[in-house]
Write a protein that holds these residues in place. Structure first.
Motif, PDB file in Angstrom:
ATOM      1  N   GLY A  43      40.731  48.981  47.310  1.00 27.04           N
ATOM      2  CA  GLY A  43      40.875  49.826  46.111  1.00 27.04           C
ATOM      3  C   GLY A  43      41.040  51.154  46.018  1.00 27.04           C
ATOM      4  N   ASP A  44      40.351  51.916  47.228  1.00 26.12           N
ATOM      5  CA  ASP A  44      40.246  53.238  47.426  1.00 26.12           C
ATOM      6  C   ASP A  44      41.260  53.835  48.032  1.00 26.12           C
ATOM      7  OD1 ASP A  44      37.826  53.633  45.701  1.00 26.12           O
ATOM      8  OD2 ASP A  44      36.742  52.994  47.816  1.00 26.12           O
ATOM      9  N   ALA A  45      42.358  52.799  48.735  1.00 27.22           N
ATOM     10  CA  ALA A  45      43.386  53.572  49.505  1.00 27.22           C
ATOM     11  C   ALA A  45      44.681  53.857  48.687  1.00 27.22           C
ATOM     12  CB  ALA A  45      43.981  52.047  50.141  1.00 27.22           C
ATOM     13  N   ALA A  46      45.624  54.733  49.203  1.00 29.93           N
ATOM     14  CA  ALA A  46      46.614  55.208  48.363  1.00 29.93           C
ATOM     15  C   ALA A  46      47.471  54.102  48.273  1.00 29.93           C
ATOM     16  CB  ALA A  46      47.237  56.214  49.421  1.00 29.93           C
ATOM     17  N   GLY A  47      47.936  53.978  47.034  1.00 28.20           N
ATOM     18  CA  GLY A  47      49.191  52.994  46.700  1.00 28.20           C
ATOM     19  C   GLY A  47      48.476  51.665  46.196  1.00 28.20           C
ATOM     20  N   ALA A  48      47.094  51.580  46.063  1.00 28.60           N
ATOM     21  CA  ALA A  48      46.429  50.470  45.490  1.00 28.60           C
ATOM     22  C   ALA A  48      46.860  49.984  44.181  1.00 28.60           C
ATOM     23  CB  ALA A  48      44.859  50.468  45.513  1.00 28.60           C
ATOM     24  N   ASP A  49      46.893  48.744  44.074  1.00 26.61           N
ATOM     25  CA  ASP A  49      47.529  48.089  42.597  1.00 26.61           C
ATOM     26  C   ASP A  49      46.196  48.195  41.683  1.00 26.61           C
ATOM     27  OD1 ASP A  49      48.410  47.159  40.395  1.00 26.61           O
ATOM     28  OD2 ASP A  49      49.202  45.428  41.539  1.00 26.61           O
ATOM     29  N   MET A  50      46.197  49.309  40.890  1.00 25.34           N
ATOM     30  CA  MET A  50      44.975  49.406  40.068  1.00 25.34           C
ATOM     31  C   MET A  50      44.916  48.662  38.548  1.00 25.34           C
ATOM     32  SD  MET A  50      43.537  51.471  41.931  1.00 25.34           S
ATOM     33  CE  MET A  50      41.858  51.334  40.978  1.00 25.34           C
ATOM     34  N   ARG A  51      45.975  47.851  38.563  1.00 29.12           N
ATOM     35  CA  ARG A  51      45.844  46.714  37.303  1.00 29.12           C
ATOM     36  C   ARG A  51      45.121  45.746  37.677  1.00 29.12           C
ATOM     37  NH1 ARG A  51      52.332  45.339  37.380  1.00 29.12           N
ATOM     38  NH2 ARG A  51      51.869  45.278  39.657  1.00 29.12           N
ATOM     39  N   THR A  52      44.778  44.835  36.694  1.00 32.10           N
ATOM     40  CA  THR A  52      43.917  43.749  36.824  1.00 32.10           C
ATOM     41  C   THR A  52      44.610  42.417  36.369  1.00 32.10           C
ATOM     42  OG1 THR A  52      42.872  43.918  34.667  1.00 32.10           O
ATOM     43  CG2 THR A  52      42.008  45.071  36.530  1.00 32.10           C
ATOM     44  N   THR A  53      44.190  41.605  36.692  1.00 32.39           N
ATOM     45  CA  THR A  53      44.716  40.180  36.306  1.00 32.39           C
ATOM     46  C   THR A  53      43.748  39.048  35.723  1.00 32.39           C
ATOM     47  OG1 THR A  53      46.542  40.127  38.037  1.00 32.39           O
ATOM     48  CG2 THR A  53      45.983  37.939  37.196  1.00 32.39           C
ATOM     49  N   ALA A  54      44.132  38.962  34.329  1.00 32.36           N
ATOM     50  CA  ALA A  54      43.193  37.777  33.920  1.00 32.36           C
ATOM     51  C   ALA A  54      43.624  36.433  33.959  1.00 32.36           C
ATOM     52  CB  ALA A  54      43.106  38.058  32.289  1.00 32.36           C
ATOM     53  N   PHE A  55      42.960  35.530  34.517  1.00 35.66           N
ATOM     54  CA  PHE A  55      43.278  34.197  34.651  1.00 35.66           C
ATOM     55  C   PHE A  55      42.787  33.270  33.807  1.00 35.66           C
ATOM     56  CE2 PHE A  55      43.364  35.779  39.195  1.00 35.66           C
ATOM     57  CZ  PHE A  55      44.519  35.093  39.804  1.00 35.66           C
ATOM     58  N   LEU A  56      43.608  32.766  32.826  1.00 39.64           N
ATOM     59  CA  LEU A  56      43.114  31.736  31.824  1.00 39.64           C
ATOM     60  C   LEU A  56      42.836  30.464  32.214  1.00 39.64           C
ATOM     61  CD1 LEU A  56      45.989  33.208  29.372  1.00 39.64           C
ATOM     62  CD2 LEU A  56      43.729  34.014  29.706  1.00 39.64           C
ATOM     63  N   ASP A  70      36.990  29.681  44.690  1.00 37.60           N
ATOM     64  CA  ASP A  70      35.431  30.099  45.381  1.00 37.60           C
ATOM     65  C   ASP A  70      35.408  31.743  45.961  1.00 37.60           C
ATOM     66  OD1 ASP A  70      34.780  27.719  44.321  1.00 37.60           O
ATOM     67  OD2 ASP A  70      34.758  26.741  46.484  1.00 37.60           O
ATOM     68  N   ARG A  71      36.373  32.057  46.471  1.00 40.49           N
ATOM     69  CA  ARG A  71      36.506  33.300  46.808  1.00 40.49           C
ATOM     70  C   ARG A  71      36.636  34.313  45.874  1.00 40.49           C
ATOM     71  NH1 ARG A  71      37.990  34.432  52.090  1.00 40.49           N
ATOM     72  NH2 ARG A  71      38.545  32.543  53.333  1.00 40.49           N
ATOM     73  N   LEU A  72      37.226  34.119  44.889  1.00 40.94           N
ATOM     74  CA  LEU A  72      37.659  34.948  43.295  1.00 40.94           C
ATOM     75  C   LEU A  72      36.438  34.938  42.604  1.00 40.94           C
ATOM     76  CD1 LEU A  72      41.400  34.484  42.898  1.00 40.94           C
ATOM     77  CD2 LEU A  72      40.369  36.034  44.215  1.00 40.94           C
ATOM     78  N   ALA A  73      35.919  33.894  42.360  1.00 42.90           N
ATOM     79  CA  ALA A  73      34.902  33.757  41.252  1.00 42.90           C
ATOM     80  C   ALA A  73      33.773  34.791  41.172  1.00 42.90           C
ATOM     81  CB  ALA A  73      34.383  32.417  41.007  1.00 42.90           C
ATOM     82  N   PRO A  74      33.036  35.111  42.342  1.00 44.64           N
ATOM     83  CA  PRO A  74      31.996  36.015  42.289  1.00 44.64           C
ATOM     84  C   PRO A  74      32.423  37.495  42.090  1.00 44.64           C
ATOM     85  CG  PRO A  74      32.024  34.624  44.686  1.00 44.64           C
ATOM     86  CD  PRO A  74      33.408  34.469  43.798  1.00 44.64           C
ATOM     87  N   HIS A  75      33.845  37.745  42.017  1.00 46.89           N
ATOM     88  CA  HIS A  75      34.282  39.115  41.720  1.00 46.89           C
ATOM     89  C   HIS A  75      34.591  39.105  40.402  1.00 46.89           C
ATOM     90  CE1 HIS A  75      33.822  40.082  46.189  1.00 46.89           C
ATOM     91  NE2 HIS A  75      34.541  38.794  46.440  1.00 46.89           N
ATOM     92  N   ALA A  76      34.755  38.139  39.654  1.00 48.24           N
ATOM     93  CA  ALA A  76      35.431  38.115  38.321  1.00 48.24           C
ATOM     94  C   ALA A  76      34.543  38.227  37.159  1.00 48.24           C
ATOM     95  CB  ALA A  76      36.081  36.814  37.999  1.00 48.24           C
ATOM     96  N   PRO A 115      40.586  42.815  39.689  1.00 47.33           N
ATOM     97  CA  PRO A 115      41.453  43.771  40.190  1.00 47.33           C
ATOM     98  C   PRO A 115      42.517  43.348  41.131  1.00 47.33           C
ATOM     99  CG  PRO A 115      39.314  44.667  40.674  1.00 47.33           C
ATOM    100  CD  PRO A 115      39.188  42.996  40.118  1.00 47.33           C
ATOM    101  N   ASN A 116      43.562  43.657  40.771  1.00 44.57           N
ATOM    102  CA  ASN A 116      44.907  42.988  41.719  1.00 44.57           C
ATOM    103  C   ASN A 116      44.807  43.427  43.225  1.00 44.57           C
ATOM    104  OD1 ASN A 116      46.061  42.298  39.192  1.00 44.57           O
ATOM    105  ND2 ASN A 116      47.932  43.396  39.470  1.00 44.57           N
ATOM    106  N   TRP A 117      44.252  44.504  43.445  1.00 47.86           N
ATOM    107  CA  TRP A 117      43.922  44.683  45.007  1.00 47.86           C
ATOM    108  C   TRP A 117      42.764  43.847  45.714  1.00 47.86           C
ATOM    109  CZ3 TRP A 117      39.296  45.702  46.752  1.00 47.86           C
ATOM    110  CH2 TRP A 117      38.235  46.137  46.042  1.00 47.86           C
ATOM    111  N   LEU A 118      41.998  43.508  44.686  1.00 46.30           N
ATOM    112  CA  LEU A 118      40.899  42.438  45.443  1.00 46.30           C
ATOM    113  C   LEU A 118      41.582  41.046  45.454  1.00 46.30           C
ATOM    114  CD1 LEU A 118      37.156  42.345  44.675  1.00 46.30           C
ATOM    115  CD2 LEU A 118      38.471  40.257  44.324  1.00 46.30           C
ATOM    116  N   LEU A 119      42.384  40.710  44.747  1.00 49.50           N
ATOM    117  CA  LEU A 119      43.254  39.575  44.522  1.00 49.50           C
ATOM    118  C   LEU A 119      44.087  39.277  45.946  1.00 49.50           C
ATOM    119  CD1 LEU A 119      44.678  38.949  41.082  1.00 49.50           C
ATOM    120  CD2 LEU A 119      42.593  37.947  42.278  1.00 49.50           C
ATOM    121  N   ARG A 120      44.544  40.323  46.443  1.00 47.41           N
ATOM    122  CA  ARG A 120      45.450  40.680  47.582  1.00 47.41           C
ATOM    123  C   ARG A 120      44.443  40.216  48.781  1.00 47.41           C
ATOM    124  NH1 ARG A 120      48.351  43.798  44.110  1.00 47.41           N
ATOM    125  NH2 ARG A 120      50.588  43.451  44.569  1.00 47.41           N
ATOM    126  N   ARG A 121      43.243  40.975  48.739  1.00 47.70           N
ATOM    127  CA  ARG A 121      42.394  40.869  49.914  1.00 47.70           C
ATOM    128  C   ARG A 121      41.713  39.521  49.933  1.00 47.70           C
ATOM    129  NH1 ARG A 121      36.758  43.547  48.793  1.00 47.70           N
ATOM    130  NH2 ARG A 121      36.367  41.476  47.902  1.00 47.70           N
TER     131      ARG A 121
END
Length: 399
Positions: A43-56, A70-76, A115-121
């Motif tokens: 998230g701190d890198a140049a060009g990181a996607d600062m948008r977010t995604t809401a999963f319904l 299971d990877r994403l839930a702890p960060h949501a 955050p979108n950058w975290l989703l990619r990670r």
């Protein structure tokens, strides 16, 4: 020239493409996924996607089956309440506030925001666990030739890939869609969006808030705390020239205008990330398939960021496509499969694109009389409980 055979080639390694790679890989298909730009996963890198995604809610099973949730839930951050605020009076103050609470229709929140950058990670990490998925960042799709039994794709690394199914997840200007000759219809609003994150003194209470005045909604979506302070993502839609002016303001001046536009609902907002600018359009392809080719996500449809519909529509595409692939593995990529995908998916997407277009135009209203009409419509719809619940279910894609 090196030639490789695979079940599925996914052109596009954004959030939708990575999810598709994880989903089909987890289902046992051999997958190659390519994207010309390596994903930015910091998230701190140049060009990181600062948008977010809401999963319904309906999207979560897709993520679970793909081994991603299971990877994403702890960060949501949970989205329990969708709050609509009309600040369209003579002064930019809230005059109507209506809460749509997920508890009225479900035991679960409406969705979960990341955050979108975290989703990619996390998605890239998941692909490394799947030996049948070959993710090639920095590799582009150069040419496409299809025939009845296969799609032949030439890649920028010199490889030629023979795939039973080619999935275009390569964005609104999809090279694959253009290569297979599928036209699109595009609506332009003269809008852009600013995306960034803020901290604020009070908790967000798992409330996602859309503030409507003119130019488009100003939306605050919950994020997990940042440096022990409550944090929210913001998408601020406005006329294009105004967004460019705001994006160029010094931070202190920008924060002053941001706080005025927020109607003071969260107290003083503090900018904590860079500001990124994104164009706003509506777009839908004339059909979602060609020979041996399926369009998903923004290659198939684009909507303004209202009601968390964009990526959830994309996962709806993926859900149907995966269901059909698993039901008849021998028929993967066949004309019958792809025609069924288009028949089940295109009309629903068309209806949503049309509905979100109308909502966006209503939010853009600048004349005071029109803004008053919009406020009256919000009051009327909210006041009838069955209508309110139907709208909430429709927004989730529940029947």
């Amino acid at each position: 020239m090196n030639r490789i055979s695979t079940d599925i080639l996914i052109s596009g390694g954004g959030v939708a493409g990575l999810t598709a790679a994880a989903a089909f890989g987890s289902a046992g298909f051999n997958v190659i996924c390519v994207d010309p730009a390596p994903p930015i996963t910091d998230g701190d890198a140049a060009g990181a996607d600062m948008r977010t995604t809401a999963f319904l809610q309906p999207s979560i099973k897709v993520l679970q089956d793909a081994g991603l949730w299971d990877r994403l839930a702890p960060h949501a951050a949970d989205l329990q309440i969708m709050r609509i605020v009309d600040a369209g009076g003579a002064q930019p103050d809230p005059r109507i506030v209506k809460d749509f609470n997920a508890a009225d229709i479900s035991d679960l929140p409406f969705g979960w925001n990341l955050p979108n950058w975290l989703l990619r990670r996390e998605m890239v990490a998941r692909l490394t666990d799947l030996p049948n998925v070959d993710f090639r960042p920095g590799v582009a799709t150069q040419s496409v030739l299809t025939r009845a039994t296969e799609a032949l794709v030439t890649l920028s690394d010199g490889s030629r890939v023979s795939a039973r199914l080619l999935i275009a997840a390569d964005g609104r200007n999809s090279p694959v869609r253009q290569a297979v000759g599928i036209p699109v219809k595009t609506l332009r609003y003269g809008q852009k969006a600013l995306a960034f994150a803020v901290t604020h003194p009070g908790p967000h209470g798992n409330v996602s808030t859309e503030v409507h005045r003119s130019g488009g909604p100003f939306t605050l979506v919950p994020l997990p705390d940042r440096d022990d302070q409550p944090c929210s993502a913001i998408v601020w839609m406005e006329r294009g020239p105004e967004v460019l002016r705001l994006a160029a303001l010094p931070e202190a001046e920008f924060e002053a205008q941001m706080n005025a536009r927020s109607a003071g609902l969260y107290g003083p907002l503090k900018l904590v990330t860079p500001r990124s600018v994104w164009p706003i359009i509506s777009q839908i392809a004339d059909r979602f398939y060609a020979e041996r080719t399926a369009l998903i996500a923004e290659a198939a449809h684009v909507v303004p960021p209202i009601g968390a519909q964009g990526l959830n529509m994309s996962l709806g595409d993926l859900r149907i496509l995966l269901e059909l692939a698993q039901a008849d593995r021998a028929g993967l990529g066949s004309r019958k499969m792809l025609e069924t995908y288009n028949r089940r998916r295109w009309p629903e997407v068309k209806a949503r694109v049309t509905g979100i277009d109308l909502l966006n135009r209503a939010s853009m209203m600048g004349a005071q009389g029109l803004r008053d009409m919009r406020a009256g419509a919000l009051n009327a719809l909210y006041s009838v409980a069955p209508v309110r619940k139907t709208l909430m279910k429709a927004g989730l894609g529940m029947r």
